[in-house]
Motif scaffolding. Structure first.
Motif, mmCIF file in Angstrom:
data_model
loop_
_atom_site.group_PDB
_atom_site.id
_atom_site.type_symbol
_atom_site.label_atom_id
_atom_site.label_comp_id
_atom_site.label_asym_id
_atom_site.label_seq_id
_atom_site.Cartn_x
_atom_site.Cartn_y
_atom_site.Cartn_z
ATOM 1 N N LEU A 37 22.953 30.255 35.826
ATOM 2 C CA LEU A 37 22.148 29.141 36.355
ATOM 3 C C LEU A 37 22.997 28.041 36.982
ATOM 4 C CD1 LEU A 37 19.286 28.960 33.725
ATOM 5 C CD2 LEU A 37 19.241 29.987 36.006
ATOM 6 N N ARG A 43 14.857 29.544 39.690
ATOM 7 C CA ARG A 43 15.856 28.488 39.860
ATOM 8 C C ARG A 43 16.514 28.587 41.233
ATOM 9 N NH1 ARG A 43 18.725 25.285 36.259
ATOM 10 N NH2 ARG A 43 16.663 25.151 35.306
ATOM 11 N N ALA A 60 21.341 34.999 26.582
ATOM 12 C CA ALA A 60 21.278 33.546 26.741
ATOM 13 C C ALA A 60 22.586 32.992 27.279
ATOM 14 C CB ALA A 60 20.920 32.880 25.413
ATOM 15 N N VAL A 61 23.699 33.522 26.825
ATOM 16 C CA VAL A 61 25.007 33.085 27.332
ATOM 17 C C VAL A 61 25.134 33.474 28.803
ATOM 18 C CG1 VAL A 61 27.510 33.397 27.151
ATOM 19 C CG2 VAL A 61 26.137 33.109 25.081
ATOM 20 N N SER A 82 22.758 33.917 31.031
ATOM 21 C CA SER A 82 21.913 33.013 31.819
ATOM 22 C C SER A 82 22.523 31.623 31.920
ATOM 23 C CB SER A 82 20.517 32.902 31.203
ATOM 24 O OG SER A 82 19.791 34.069 31.431
ATOM 25 N N SER A 83 23.139 31.178 30.846
ATOM 26 C CA SER A 83 23.760 29.853 30.838
ATOM 27 C C SER A 83 24.955 29.766 31.770
ATOM 28 C CB SER A 83 24.189 29.476 29.416
ATOM 29 O OG SER A 83 23.062 29.338 28.597
ATOM 30 N N VAL A 84 25.498 30.894 32.139
ATOM 31 C CA VAL A 84 26.576 30.927 33.128
ATOM 32 C C VAL A 84 25.983 31.003 34.536
ATOM 33 C CG1 VAL A 84 28.500 32.294 34.047
ATOM 34 C CG2 VAL A 84 28.251 31.990 31.571
ATOM 35 N N TRP A 103 12.968 20.364 36.031
ATOM 36 C CA TRP A 103 14.352 20.362 36.507
ATOM 37 C C TRP A 103 14.404 19.970 37.974
ATOM 38 C CZ3 TRP A 103 16.808 23.005 40.405
ATOM 39 C CH2 TRP A 103 18.208 22.946 40.413
ATOM 40 N N ARG A 133 32.157 28.330 30.493
ATOM 41 C CA ARG A 133 31.850 27.001 31.028
ATOM 42 C C ARG A 133 33.041 26.428 31.789
ATOM 43 N NH1 ARG A 133 30.583 23.484 26.491
ATOM 44 N NH2 ARG A 133 32.794 23.087 26.525
ATOM 45 N N TRP A 139 30.996 31.171 25.453
ATOM 46 C CA TRP A 139 30.363 30.178 26.316
ATOM 47 C C TRP A 139 31.347 29.071 26.697
ATOM 48 C CZ3 TRP A 139 27.847 28.495 30.035
ATOM 49 C CH2 TRP A 139 27.486 27.166 30.190
ATOM 50 N N HIS A 196 29.516 31.360 20.993
ATOM 51 C CA HIS A 196 29.840 29.962 21.300
ATOM 52 C C HIS A 196 31.234 29.839 21.932
ATOM 53 C CE1 HIS A 196 26.745 29.616 18.130
ATOM 54 N NE2 HIS A 196 26.271 28.725 18.984
#
Length: 143
Positions: free
Chosen positions: A45, A74, A38-39, A41-43, A104, A15, A11, A8
């Motif tokens: 995308l 995406r 997951a982190v 990918s969260s960056v 999306w 972010r 991230w 977290h």
């Protein structure tokens, strides 16, 4: 700064770096070493929305194979969205692609489609009630 062992916290740092263009090369290296898929990918995308399409492959190859396939989709949808915003997406292309496009992309199209014909297609055939409603509202001149 925080505990970098905590995904977290990593991230939160990533972010903030996403919005700083000159930090992107360092961020790309951080994504390569990110232990949490997951982190990573969260960056990647949101970065795909910010960088030119010719840079997408370099960012996507930083992901594990499972995340890479989602990022490829995406990336393709970002290409469709960019074409739509330029007015280069014909109504027949929208009609042909709409059913296969993600929620999306459909939602983003409602915000960026020029032209009443294109909006009418999304208003009629969008996947969710929200997408259809936003497209109807924009078509009627409400936003």
């Amino acid at each position: 700064m925080g505990d970098l062992a905590d995904e977290h916290e990593r991230w939160r740092i990533h972010r903030r770096a996403i919005e700083v263009p000159r930090a992107r090369e360092l961020l790309k290296e951080a994504v390569s070493g990110e232990p949490d898929a997951a982190v990573a990918s969260s960056v990647v995308l949101p970065i795909l929305e910010l960088v030119p399409e010719e840079q997408h492959a370099d960012w996507m190859e930083r992901l594990e194979s499972r995340g890479r396939s989602y990022a490829r989709r995406r990336s393709a949808e970002i290409g469709v969205l960019r074409r739509a915003r330029r007015g280069d997406l014909a109504a027949d292309e929208i009609a042909a692609g709409l059913d296969g496009w993600s929620d999306w992309l459909q939602l983003r199209l409602t915000e960026g489609l020029p032209g009443a014909d294109a909006l009418a297609l999304v208003a009629e055939r969008g996947r969710t009630r929200r997408v259809r409603g936003i497209a109807r509202n924009r078509r009627a001149g409400g936003g």
